[in-house]
Write a protein that holds these residues in place. Structure first.
Motif, PDB file in Angstrom:
ATOM      1  N   GLY A   1       0.889  -1.231   0.114  1.00  0.00           N
ATOM      2  CA  GLY A   1      -0.069  -0.129  -0.001  1.00  0.00           C
ATOM      3  C   GLY A   1       0.767   1.206  -0.075  1.00  0.00           C
ATOM      4  O   GLY A   1       0.465   2.142  -0.611  1.00  0.00           O
ATOM      5  N   GLN A   2       1.932   1.103   0.774  1.00  0.00           N
ATOM      6  CA  GLN A   2       2.895   2.397   0.827  1.00  0.00           C
ATOM      7  C   GLN A   2       3.583   2.612  -0.629  1.00  0.00           C
ATOM      8  O   GLN A   2       3.401   3.774  -1.245  1.00  0.00           O
ATOM      9  CB  GLN A   2       3.895   2.135   1.891  1.00  0.00           C
ATOM     10  CG  GLN A   2       3.402   2.391   3.305  1.00  0.00           C
ATOM     11  CD  GLN A   2       4.602   1.955   4.087  1.00  0.00           C
ATOM     12  OE1 GLN A   2       5.236   1.066   4.295  1.00  0.00           O
ATOM     13  NE2 GLN A   2       4.580   2.873   5.254  1.00  0.00           N
TER      14      GLN A   2
ATOM     15  N   ASN B   1      -6.571   4.444 -11.437  1.00  0.00           N
ATOM     16  CA  ASN B   1      -5.742   3.774 -12.455  1.00  0.00           C
ATOM     17  C   ASN B   1      -4.911   2.607 -12.300  1.00  0.00           C
ATOM     18  O   ASN B   1      -4.177   1.906 -13.075  1.00  0.00           O
ATOM     19  CB  ASN B   1      -4.773   5.149 -13.075  1.00  0.00           C
ATOM     20  CG  ASN B   1      -5.368   6.063 -13.640  1.00  0.00           C
ATOM     21  OD1 ASN B   1      -6.195   6.152 -13.986  1.00  0.00           O
ATOM     22  ND2 ASN B   1      -4.595   7.153 -13.937  1.00  0.00           N
ATOM     23  N   ILE B   2      -5.117   2.092 -11.116  1.00  0.00           N
ATOM     24  CA  ILE B   2      -4.455   0.826 -10.559  1.00  0.00           C
ATOM     25  C   ILE B   2      -5.520  -0.356 -10.409  1.00  0.00           C
ATOM     26  O   ILE B   2      -6.678  -0.165  -9.832  1.00  0.00           O
ATOM     27  CB  ILE B   2      -3.784   1.291  -9.348  1.00  0.00           C
ATOM     28  CG1 ILE B   2      -2.917   2.382  -9.393  1.00  0.00           C
ATOM     29  CG2 ILE B   2      -2.873  -0.266  -9.139  1.00  0.00           C
ATOM     30  CD1 ILE B   2      -2.031   2.848  -8.191  1.00  0.00           C
TER      31      ILE B   2
ATOM     32  N   GLN C   1     -11.636  -6.441   5.566  1.00  0.00           N
ATOM     33  CA  GLN C   1     -11.262  -5.172   6.059  1.00  0.00           C
ATOM     34  C   GLN C   1     -10.015  -4.961   6.374  1.00  0.00           C
ATOM     35  O   GLN C   1      -9.288  -3.863   6.358  1.00  0.00           O
ATOM     36  CB  GLN C   1     -12.295  -4.923   7.239  1.00  0.00           C
ATOM     37  CG  GLN C   1     -12.229  -3.533   7.954  1.00  0.00           C
ATOM     38  CD  GLN C   1     -12.645  -2.395   6.774  1.00  0.00           C
ATOM     39  OE1 GLN C   1     -13.737  -2.753   6.017  1.00  0.00           O
ATOM     40  NE2 GLN C   1     -12.000  -1.289   6.341  1.00  0.00           N
ATOM     41  N   LYS C   2      -9.364  -6.337   7.054  1.00  0.00           N
ATOM     42  CA  LYS C   2      -7.921  -6.177   7.017  1.00  0.00           C
ATOM     43  C   LYS C   2      -6.963  -5.670   6.114  1.00  0.00           C
ATOM     44  O   LYS C   2      -6.095  -5.045   6.121  1.00  0.00           O
ATOM     45  CB  LYS C   2      -7.588  -7.560   7.800  1.00  0.00           C
ATOM     46  CG  LYS C   2      -7.799  -7.786   9.381  1.00  0.00           C
ATOM     47  CD  LYS C   2      -7.310  -8.966  10.085  1.00  0.00           C
ATOM     48  CE  LYS C   2      -7.698  -9.181  11.292  1.00  0.00           C
ATOM     49  NZ  LYS C   2      -7.597 -10.267  11.922  1.00  0.00           N
ATOM     50  N   THR C   3      -7.437  -6.285   5.172  1.00  0.00           N
ATOM     51  CA  THR C   3      -6.549  -6.131   3.802  1.00  0.00           C
ATOM     52  C   THR C   3      -6.875  -4.551   3.326  1.00  0.00           C
ATOM     53  O   THR C   3      -5.855  -4.104   2.973  1.00  0.00           O
ATOM     54  CB  THR C   3      -7.322  -7.119   2.748  1.00  0.00           C
ATOM     55  OG1 THR C   3      -6.442  -8.356   2.890  1.00  0.00           O
ATOM     56  CG2 THR C   3      -6.871  -6.567   1.238  1.00  0.00           C
ATOM     57  N   LEU C   4      -8.096  -4.118   3.373  1.00  0.00           N
ATOM     58  CA  LEU C   4      -8.123  -2.773   2.917  1.00  0.00           C
ATOM     59  C   LEU C   4      -7.481  -1.727   3.960  1.00  0.00           C
ATOM     60  O   LEU C   4      -6.839  -0.688   3.341  1.00  0.00           O
ATOM     61  CB  LEU C   4      -9.944  -2.387   2.898  1.00  0.00           C
ATOM     62  CG  LEU C   4     -10.713  -3.146   2.033  1.00  0.00           C
ATOM     63  CD1 LEU C   4     -12.080  -2.855   2.238  1.00  0.00           C
ATOM     64  CD2 LEU C   4     -10.388  -2.864   0.522  1.00  0.00           C
ATOM     65  N   ASP C   5      -7.577  -2.219   5.099  1.00  0.00           N
ATOM     66  CA  ASP C   5      -6.712  -1.215   5.962  1.00  0.00           C
ATOM     67  C   ASP C   5      -5.087  -1.163   5.694  1.00  0.00           C
ATOM     68  O   ASP C   5      -4.554  -0.204   5.624  1.00  0.00           O
ATOM     69  CB  ASP C   5      -7.005  -1.522   7.512  1.00  0.00           C
ATOM     70  CG  ASP C   5      -8.530  -1.345   7.997  1.00  0.00           C
ATOM     71  OD1 ASP C   5      -9.243  -0.385   7.295  1.00  0.00           O
ATOM     72  OD2 ASP C   5      -8.868  -1.804   8.913  1.00  0.00           O
TER      73      ASP C   5
ATOM     74  N   THR D   1      -6.717   1.429   0.966  1.00  0.00           N
ATOM     75  CA  THR D   1      -7.551   1.618   0.058  1.00  0.00           C
ATOM     76  C   THR D   1      -8.923   1.197   0.420  1.00  0.00           C
ATOM     77  O   THR D   1      -9.001   0.497   1.437  1.00  0.00           O
ATOM     78  CB  THR D   1      -7.148   0.796  -1.200  1.00  0.00           C
ATOM     79  OG1 THR D   1      -8.035   1.424  -2.284  1.00  0.00           O
ATOM     80  CG2 THR D   1      -7.350  -0.721  -1.108  1.00  0.00           C
ATOM     81  N   ASP D   2     -10.262   2.080   0.160  1.00  0.00           N
ATOM     82  CA  ASP D   2     -11.569   1.763   0.567  1.00  0.00           C
ATOM     83  C   ASP D   2     -12.189   0.565  -0.286  1.00  0.00           C
ATOM     84  O   ASP D   2     -13.411   0.226  -0.226  1.00  0.00           O
ATOM     85  CB  ASP D   2     -12.181   2.721   0.629  1.00  0.00           C
ATOM     86  CG  ASP D   2     -12.148   3.691  -0.240  1.00  0.00           C
ATOM     87  OD1 ASP D   2     -11.995   3.467  -1.714  1.00  0.00           O
ATOM     88  OD2 ASP D   2     -12.834   4.933  -0.184  1.00  0.00           O
ATOM     89  N   TYR D   3     -11.499   0.098  -1.424  1.00  0.00           N
ATOM     90  CA  TYR D   3     -11.911  -0.878  -2.491  1.00  0.00           C
ATOM     91  C   TYR D   3     -10.958  -1.606  -3.135  1.00  0.00           C
ATOM     92  O   TYR D   3      -9.825  -1.150  -3.240  1.00  0.00           O
ATOM     93  CB  TYR D   3     -12.992  -0.343  -3.477  1.00  0.00           C
ATOM     94  CG  TYR D   3     -12.480   0.286  -4.502  1.00  0.00           C
ATOM     95  CD1 TYR D   3     -12.119   1.660  -4.392  1.00  0.00           C
ATOM     96  CD2 TYR D   3     -12.042  -0.326  -5.739  1.00  0.00           C
ATOM     97  CE1 TYR D   3     -11.108   2.334  -5.452  1.00  0.00           C
ATOM     98  CE2 TYR D   3     -11.437   0.383  -6.719  1.00  0.00           C
ATOM     99  CZ  TYR D   3     -11.126   1.634  -6.635  1.00  0.00           C
ATOM    100  OH  TYR D   3     -10.496   2.296  -7.439  1.00  0.00           O
TER     101      TYR D   3
END
Ligand code: NDP
Length: 305
Positions: A58-59, A70-71, A90-94, A98-100
């Motif tokens: 994510g970073q 675009n990703i 939710q763990k993955t999104l956090d 990202t929110d989706y």
């Protein structure tokens, strides 16, 4: 004809035909690799909670300054979260920040029951995996359909699902999986699975296209011969094979030169494709990632070593 840069999912969305793999990418390295890849032509990242590096992935996405829309981001529901998909997601999104997600996959058709031995890879007192054999995978899929319908993920799919498992799921699905991500390469072409998925509008994604750690498939003489004949690298042969076959490919690298090189996808002749498609049947069949869960997941070739 130039190989496709994108394929169409059964949701109607476009998916880039090549994505950067992130398994076994150390957190310190993956941040740079993801950012570099996104700044150098990649627009698709393949992540998973079990890889233990989603925060750094994510970073890297943020560092790239490429707009989120675009990703194409894929991640996977880990086995210990099968009874609570919303929580795993939710763990993955956090972690990814990202929110989706563009695509969310059930990582394996296996539920593991967490216990004090480990949150993610729990074992029983006799050291066997703490597998819940009574768990109904269609319940996990029902919950996947819920997060999809709620708009938290734009497509849902599976990974490591053989035909018998897909046949079982088909009895209950109301949303057809968009993708099945499996080990695929000329030594494990999975022709029957490809036909089944084509027939049901499920796109295949190829993991471990180079043979995983250390890219061992590049050393095969038949691959080297096709590379030499076409004036390309063995990696380009192994990666291009999938896109020429209508399959998404997910090479992993943390090395900048290799990240750039792996993006080269070339058209392969019918003759070369026939050779590549026939290698497994000529005694070269090989599966590299064997199951960790101690039970038959329905792949005919599962125990080929
Ligand atoms: P790959 O087949 O992509 O091979 C990765 C290895 O090859 C690394 O050691 C990498 O080293 C090396 N490599 C990469 N490019 C080159 C090159 N051009 N020349 C020489 N060596 C090269 O293996 P993976 O098993 O990682 O599979 C790819 C991705 O698929 C994973 O990262 C993951 O995202 C996904 N996957 C999904 C699974 C699932 O269960 N759904 C299971 C396994 C993988 P270096 O980084 O140093 O370049």
């Amino acid at each position: 004809m130039a190989p496709s840069t994108h394929f169409k999912l059964n949701t109607g969305a476009q998916i880039p035909s090549i994505g950067l793999g992130t398994w076994r990418s150390e957190p310190g390295q993956v941040r740079k690799a993801v950012s570099f890849a996104l700044q150098n032509g990649y627009s698709h990242i393949d992540a998973a909670l079990i890889y233990g590096n989603e925060h750094e992935v994510g970073q890297g996405i943020k560092d790239s300054n490429v707009p989120r829309e675009n990703i194409f981001i894929t991640s996977k529901l880990w086995n210990t979260h099968q009874s609570n998909v919303a929580e795993g997601l939710q763990k993955t999104l956090d972690a990814l920040g990202t929110d989706y997600l563009d695509l969310y996959l059930i990582h394996w058709p296996v539920r593991l029951v967490p216990n004090e031995s480990s949150a993610l890879l729990p074992v029983n007192p006799d050291r066997t995996r703490s597998v819940d054999r009574s768990w109904d995978q269609s319940e996990t899929w029902r919950q996947m359909e819920e997060v999809y319908k709620a708009g938290k993920v734009k497509a849902i799919g599976v990974a490591n699902w053989s035909i018998p498992y897909l046949e079982e799921l088909k009895k209950k699905w109301t949303v057809v999986p968009a993708v099945n991500q499996v080990e695929l390469h000329p030594f494990l072409p999975q022709h029957a699975l490809k036909d089944w998925c084509d027939e049901h509008g499920i796109l295949l994604e190829a993991y471990s296209p180079l043979g995983s750690e250390g890219a061992p498939l590049m050393a095969d003489p038949a691959i080297q011969e096709i590379a030499k004949k076409n004036g390309i690298s063995p990696a380009t042969v192994l990666i291009s094979y999938h896109v020429n076959r209508g399959v998404v490919v997910l090479p992993k690298s943390i090395n900048e030169n290799r990240i750039v090189g792996n993006r080269q996808i070339v058209p392969l002749s019918r003759e070369d494709m026939d050779v590549l498609n026939g290698l497994a049947a000529q005694g070269k069949a090989k599966r590299i990632n064997t199951p960790l869960f101690g039970w038959d997941l329905g792949f005919d070739d599962w125990y080929i070593q």
